[in-house]
Design a protein around this motif. Structure first.
Motif, PDB file in Angstrom:
ATOM      1  N   LYS A   1     -13.896  23.578   6.238  1.00 24.75           N
ATOM      2  CA  LYS A   1     -13.512  23.334   4.860  1.00 24.75           C
ATOM      3  C   LYS A   1     -14.593  22.667   4.012  1.00 24.75           C
ATOM      4  N   VAL A   2     -15.519  21.969   4.634  1.00 27.22           N
ATOM      5  CA  VAL A   2     -16.505  21.201   3.870  1.00 27.22           C
ATOM      6  C   VAL A   2     -17.908  21.717   4.165  1.00 27.22           C
ATOM      7  N   THR A   3     -18.696  21.934   3.102  1.00 26.44           N
ATOM      8  CA  THR A   3     -20.086  22.367   3.250  1.00 26.44           C
ATOM      9  C   THR A   3     -20.961  21.555   2.313  1.00 26.44           C
ATOM     10  N   LEU A   4     -22.065  21.048   2.835  1.00 27.14           N
ATOM     11  CA  LEU A   4     -23.039  20.297   2.049  1.00 27.14           C
ATOM     12  C   LEU A   4     -24.331  21.100   1.971  1.00 27.14           C
TER      13      LEU A   4
ATOM     14  N   GLY B   1     -22.760  28.490  10.939  1.00 28.24           N
ATOM     15  CA  GLY B   1     -22.844  28.844   9.535  1.00 28.24           C
ATOM     16  C   GLY B   1     -23.865  28.067   8.744  1.00 28.24           C
ATOM     17  N   GLY B   2     -24.478  27.045   9.338  1.00 29.44           N
ATOM     18  CA  GLY B   2     -25.472  26.261   8.628  1.00 29.44           C
ATOM     19  C   GLY B   2     -26.849  26.908   8.667  1.00 29.44           C
ATOM     20  N   ASN B   3     -27.765  26.382   7.873  1.00 29.39           N
ATOM     21  CA  ASN B   3     -29.141  26.861   7.889  1.00 29.39           C
ATOM     22  C   ASN B   3     -30.051  25.790   7.329  1.00 29.39           C
ATOM     23  N   ILE B   4     -31.339  25.917   7.616  1.00 25.18           N
ATOM     24  CA  ILE B   4     -32.348  25.011   7.080  1.00 25.18           C
ATOM     25  C   ILE B   4     -33.587  25.817   6.721  1.00 25.18           C
ATOM     26  N   SER B   5     -34.224  25.436   5.629  1.00 26.24           N
ATOM     27  CA  SER B   5     -35.448  26.087   5.183  1.00 26.24           C
ATOM     28  C   SER B   5     -36.450  25.002   4.786  1.00 26.24           C
ATOM     29  N   ILE B   6     -37.647  25.045   5.395  1.00 24.81           N
ATOM     30  CA  ILE B   6     -38.699  24.071   5.119  1.00 24.81           C
ATOM     31  C   ILE B   6     -39.936  24.821   4.628  1.00 24.81           C
ATOM     32  N   THR B   7     -40.414  24.464   3.445  1.00 16.81           N
ATOM     33  CA  THR B   7     -41.590  25.112   2.863  1.00 16.81           C
ATOM     34  C   THR B   7     -42.647  24.068   2.540  1.00 16.81           C
ATOM     35  N   ALA B   8     -43.821  24.217   3.143  1.00 21.74           N
ATOM     36  CA  ALA B   8     -44.981  23.413   2.775  1.00 21.74           C
ATOM     37  C   ALA B   8     -45.844  24.249   1.836  1.00 21.74           C
TER      38      ALA B   8
ATOM     39  N   VAL C   1     -43.868  19.464   0.003  1.00 19.26           N
ATOM     40  CA  VAL C   1     -42.920  20.130   0.887  1.00 19.26           C
ATOM     41  C   VAL C   1     -41.564  20.181   0.208  1.00 19.26           C
ATOM     42  N   ASN C   2     -40.840  21.278   0.439  1.00 24.77           N
ATOM     43  CA  ASN C   2     -39.477  21.442  -0.058  1.00 24.77           C
ATOM     44  C   ASN C   2     -38.567  21.734   1.137  1.00 24.77           C
ATOM     45  N   ILE C   3     -37.502  20.940   1.268  1.00 21.29           N
ATOM     46  CA  ILE C   3     -36.557  21.094   2.370  1.00 21.29           C
ATOM     47  C   ILE C   3     -35.177  21.367   1.790  1.00 21.29           C
ATOM     48  N   ALA C   4     -34.570  22.459   2.209  1.00 22.82           N
ATOM     49  CA  ALA C   4     -33.237  22.830   1.732  1.00 22.82           C
ATOM     50  C   ALA C   4     -32.408  23.301   2.914  1.00 22.82           C
ATOM     51  N   GLY C   5     -31.100  23.186   2.799  1.00 17.80           N
ATOM     52  CA  GLY C   5     -30.251  23.616   3.902  1.00 17.80           C
ATOM     53  C   GLY C   5     -28.801  23.695   3.513  1.00 17.80           C
ATOM     54  N   SER C   6     -28.007  24.112   4.483  1.00 19.34           N
ATOM     55  CA  SER C   6     -26.561  24.184   4.331  1.00 19.34           C
ATOM     56  C   SER C   6     -25.944  23.617   5.607  1.00 19.34           C
ATOM     57  N   ILE C   7     -25.062  22.624   5.442  1.00 16.96           N
ATOM     58  CA  ILE C   7     -24.478  21.943   6.599  1.00 16.96           C
ATOM     59  C   ILE C   7     -22.953  22.039   6.520  1.00 16.96           C
ATOM     60  N   PRO C   8     -22.316  22.842   7.382  1.00 15.39           N
ATOM     61  CA  PRO C   8     -20.853  22.897   7.381  1.00 15.39           C
ATOM     62  C   PRO C   8     -20.265  21.761   8.205  1.00 15.39           C
ATOM     63  N   PHE C   9     -19.229  21.134   7.680  1.00 12.51           N
ATOM     64  CA  PHE C   9     -18.470  20.131   8.408  1.00 12.51           C
ATOM     65  C   PHE C   9     -17.075  20.723   8.651  1.00 12.51           C
ATOM     66  N   GLY C  10     -16.931  21.387   9.790  1.00 10.01           N
ATOM     67  CA  GLY C  10     -15.693  22.109  10.042  1.00 10.01           C
ATOM     68  C   GLY C  10     -15.640  23.368   9.201  1.00 10.01           C
TER      69      GLY C  10
END
Length: 817
Positions: free
Chosen positions: A671-674, A608-615, A660-669
């Protein structure tokens, strides 16, 4: 820097091509098909298709569906495979394939995912952030920390977007942003973008689209890009609606949305309003000339209040299977009221630094701004028998009335008689009408052409009656040299052509160009021989994207953008609300021209996570910036003002921004998403004026959103952000804020939330600076921005859902809810 960007891009392409070649089985066969939504047979764009060898389970190749739902996988060898199709919000699809010849698979129908809540089956929701080929979409209704706020609060949550303490918005560090509402321009943004955004409650916003490199179809205005605010609408069969209320110590807002759909007719109505309660802000400055001849200190207290509302009616009529007609009308209003007092100290020195005079004075002042806009639009769409061929005719117009006023009086300390004063009443009208024609022609299954024409008519009428104080008689008289009337007209003729096509069986390409001719005419009663030239611009654009297996993609984008000087940038009227800090326009401004390059990598993960990197790399030449000049004395008409800075807009040689712009979504299990976002860039400015001639500035932006699902019905979120102050004729203040929110979902109809906001710690001074060869100034502001609020949402009406067998059934909210 250009070589660096080109080198990185070339290396990335080589690596990607090599990786694809290494994973691809050799062969000459191909597989193609079309992906549709099972519920309405509409094509699904951006579905990920992966081909896996049945024996080794290795990924052979992949593709992505275009906006017509089509895809093709080439260079496949004979053998047995399994085809996987994945798309956010839909159930996964797979089928076995025994490939002995090129194969065209019948239409693939994807079913939407469903979840069961209290025995009611509801379609799954979208992600908060969606990355698409030409834009990023922020689904605001899924973010609970934004529910009780206003549009500027929501914009802070979007990767690449920053908002300063005054509500000014930057996109990848660029403040030149074109704002749209439901894809249409609005005159409400012409008066003050910051005030307009703060008059729109988040409860009225469905989503926000961010387009950093717009295609040729879009207006070329806005060197930073385009932000499109999508208001809530409902297309659910039957009658339904929702009520949102928020009350707090700083903000109060509410909205009502009603929708009705039966057969071929869909109707919707909405009303929303908000108010920023009166807040008191201490601020001031300490300005010292270099060399030391004068020093001027201001300590101010200002009370600020803002309110606004927005309402409208909309209709969509399906005339036939191939024709639709939609129309809407709306009203927008916002008002700003600012009043306060200032303690002033003016000192003068001789050449040795000896104090010659020390004058103490007080100033009382106030300003008001009021805007009322009427908007209307109509859109006709026609689809033809040939799939993908489409014609669209659009009309939209905004007719606005605005009034601004100010008053100020200055008193020597201990005296009740003013020695200086002025006031002004400034009524105006701002009208904008747009006509647009768009046509799409599919040349083949893989190639489509888009073309269109657009005409924009802008007419802005403004007047100001300025009255100045005669200190001897204590009366005010009209100052004919400061009073003025103006009429500004602008007509924009535009045409564009773009084509979508595959390149080298690797890239999906969208290339195009837009030509715009801008005709200007202006009349300013107090400024003779003002001539604003016409502008002609040819604006190319290019997007090249490739999707790899395992939900990875790269995208390169180039766009040519312009920033036309607006009426308020050009208007030479002197604003004397603070006679020691005067603002005015500059009729000699040239258009800002930007060339922008972006390279983006996106990756989604199974968990369910993702990462986006834009230069990104952008060069604006020329560039428009606010410019400050100091004057020991400044004469306007018969009045002479002392210790004055005049701020106007000026054309500088160039600005280069790379970062550069770095954005993402990190699920921890489960219940928790950063969701972190980090942006860093460098700005290099060349200025033909002596102060400063060259500026190198480092920019840093960071934010994080942490969500926690406490239970099935309770969720909590924390959001914080930080912006490093930039340098230009001084240094801006650093900005930080944080928000905590808690929401309880009682059932499918009712939710209740709590929101706490703390921005720029209540007891800390924020410092910024102004600096030229003539003066140096420390500027401070106390920012008491701590608030608490409660949000309430209630959905009502008869909604249509799908049961587990796919049959329709109706569900009504119990009366006691």
């Amino acid at each position: 820097m250009k070589f660096y960007i080109f080198f990185i891009f070339s290396l990335f392409l080589f690596s990607s091509s090599h990786a694809q070649t290494g994973n691809k089985a050799s062969g000459s066969l191909k597989i193609s098909s079309k992906i549709l939504d099972a519920s309405n047979s509409l094509p699904i764009e951006y579905a990920t298709i992966t081909l896996i060898a049945d024996s080794s389970k290795k990924v052979i190749n992949g593709s992505i569906s275009n906006k017509r739902g089509l895809f093709e996988i080439q260079n496949i060898a004979f053998g047995n495979y399994r085809l996987f199709v994945q798309c956010l919000g839909y159930e996964d699809y797979n089928q076995k394939i025994n490939l002995s010849a090129s194969l065209t698979i019948p239409e693939i129908l994807l079913k939407k995912k469903v979840v069961e809540i209290n025995n009611v089956t509801v379609k799954s929701s979208r992600q908060i952030i969606e990355n698409k080929l030409d834009k990023m979409v922020y689904n605001l209704d899924k973010d609970i920390t934004s529910q009780g706020g206003i549009a500027t609060d929501a914009l802070k949550k979007i990767p690449g977007v920053t908002v300063d303490i005054d509500g000014n918005v930057e996109l990848l560090g660029n403040p030149s942003v074109k704002f749209l509402i439901d894809g249409k321009p609005s005159a409400i943004f012409g008066n003050s973008i910051a005030d307009a955004l703060q008059s729109i409650p988040n409860s009225q916003i469905q989503s926000i689209e961010v387009i950093t490199s717009p295609s040729a179809k879009y207006d070329a205005s806005g060197t930073g890009g385009i932000i499109n605010i999508i208001l809530k609408k409902s297309k659910i069969e039957g009658f339904n609606g929702n009520i949102n209320l928020a009350a707090g110590t700083r903000l109060e807002n509410g909205s009502l949305n009603i929708a009705y759909k039966k057969g071929q007719i869909a109707l919707n109505a909405y009303f929303s309003g908000n108010a920023q309660l009166t807040s008191t802000t201490p601020n001031g400055s300490d300005r010292i000339t270099t060399p030391l001849t004068n020093r001027f200190i201001q300590d101010n207290i200002s009370d600020f209040y803002r309110n606004g509302y927005k309402s409208g009616l909309g209709m969509e009529w399906t005339l036939s299977k191939t024709e639709t007609l939609s129309a809407s009308i709306g009203f927008s209003h916002f008002a700003v009221n600012n009043s306060g007092s200032s303690h002033q100290q003016s000192m003068s020195y001789d050449n040795s630094g000896l104090l010659l005079s020390n004058t103490l004075s007080n100033r009382i002042s106030g300003s008001k701004f009021n805007v009322l806009d009427f908007e209307n639009s109509a859109v006709y769409r026609k689809k033809f028998k040939k799939e993908g061929r489409e014609l669209e005719l659009t009309y939209n117009a905004t007719f606005g009335n605005n009034t601004s006023s100010y008053h100020q009086e200055q008193f020597h300390q201990g005296s009740s008689n003013a020695f200086s004063g002025s006031n002004s009443e400034n009524p105006g009208k701002e009208n904008e009408i747009n006509f647009e024609l768009n046509y799409t022609e599919p040349v083949s299954e893989k190639v489509a052409i888009e073309t269109g024409l657009r005409t924009t008519l802008i007419d802005i009428i403004s007047a100001a009656d300025v009255f100045t104080l005669n200190s001897n008689s204590g009366t005010y008289a009209k100052d004919n040299q400061q009073s003025y009337s103006s009429d500004f007209k602008r007509t924009i003729y535009a045409g564009y052509f773009s084509v979508n096509f595959p390149l080298a069986n690797f890239f999906e390409v969208k290339a195009g160009a837009r030509y715009e001719y801008t005709k200007n005419s202006a009349y300013y009663s107090n400024s003779s021989n003002v001539h604003i030239p016409d502008y002609r611009h040819f604006a190319p654009s290019l997007i090249m994207a490739h999707n790899f297996p395992d939900q990875q993609s790269i995208k390169f984008a180039y766009s040519y953008r312009i920033e036309r000087p607006e009426f308020r940038d050009l208007n030479p009227f002197m604003n004397l609300a603070d006679p020691h800090n005067i603002t005015t326009g500059n009729p000699n401004l040239e258009p800002e021209i930007g060339n922008k390059f972006e390279l983006t990598y996106n990756k989604s993960f199974e968990a369910g996570g993702n990462i986006s990197i834009t230069a990104f790399y952008q060069r604006n030449s020329p560039d428009i910036k606010p410019y400050i000049t100091y004057y020991p004395t400044y004469k306007i008409g018969d009045s002479v003002y002392t210790d004055v800075t005049v701020t106007t807009r000026a054309t500088i040689a160039s600005e280069v921004r790379a970062g550069v712009n770095i954005a993402g979504s990190i699920p921890f299990g489960k219940k928790v998403t950063l969701r972190p976002n980090f942006q860093v860039y460098n700005r290099h400015l060349k200025n033909p004026n002596p102060t400063p001639s060259i500026t190198n500035a480092f920019g840093l932006r960071g934010s994080a959103n942490l969500s926690y699902l406490v239970s099935k019905s309770i969720s909590a979120e924390f959001f914080g952000n930080y912006n490093l102050g930039m340098r230009w004729q001084g240094r801006q203040a650093d900005v930080y804020s944080y928000t905590f929110a808690l929401r309880k979902q009682f059932n499918t109809k009712v939710s209740l939330g709590l929101i706490a906001v703390n921005a720029f710690n209540k007891y800390v001074k924020q410092y910024s600076q102004q600096k030229t060869t003539d003066f140096y100034s420390d500027i401070y502001r106390f920012t008491p921005y701590r608030s608490f609020g409660v949000t309430f949402t209630y959905k009502f009406g008869k909604l249509k859902f799908k049961d587990k067998e796919g049959e329709n059934f109706n569900y009504s909210a119990p009366e006691n809810q």
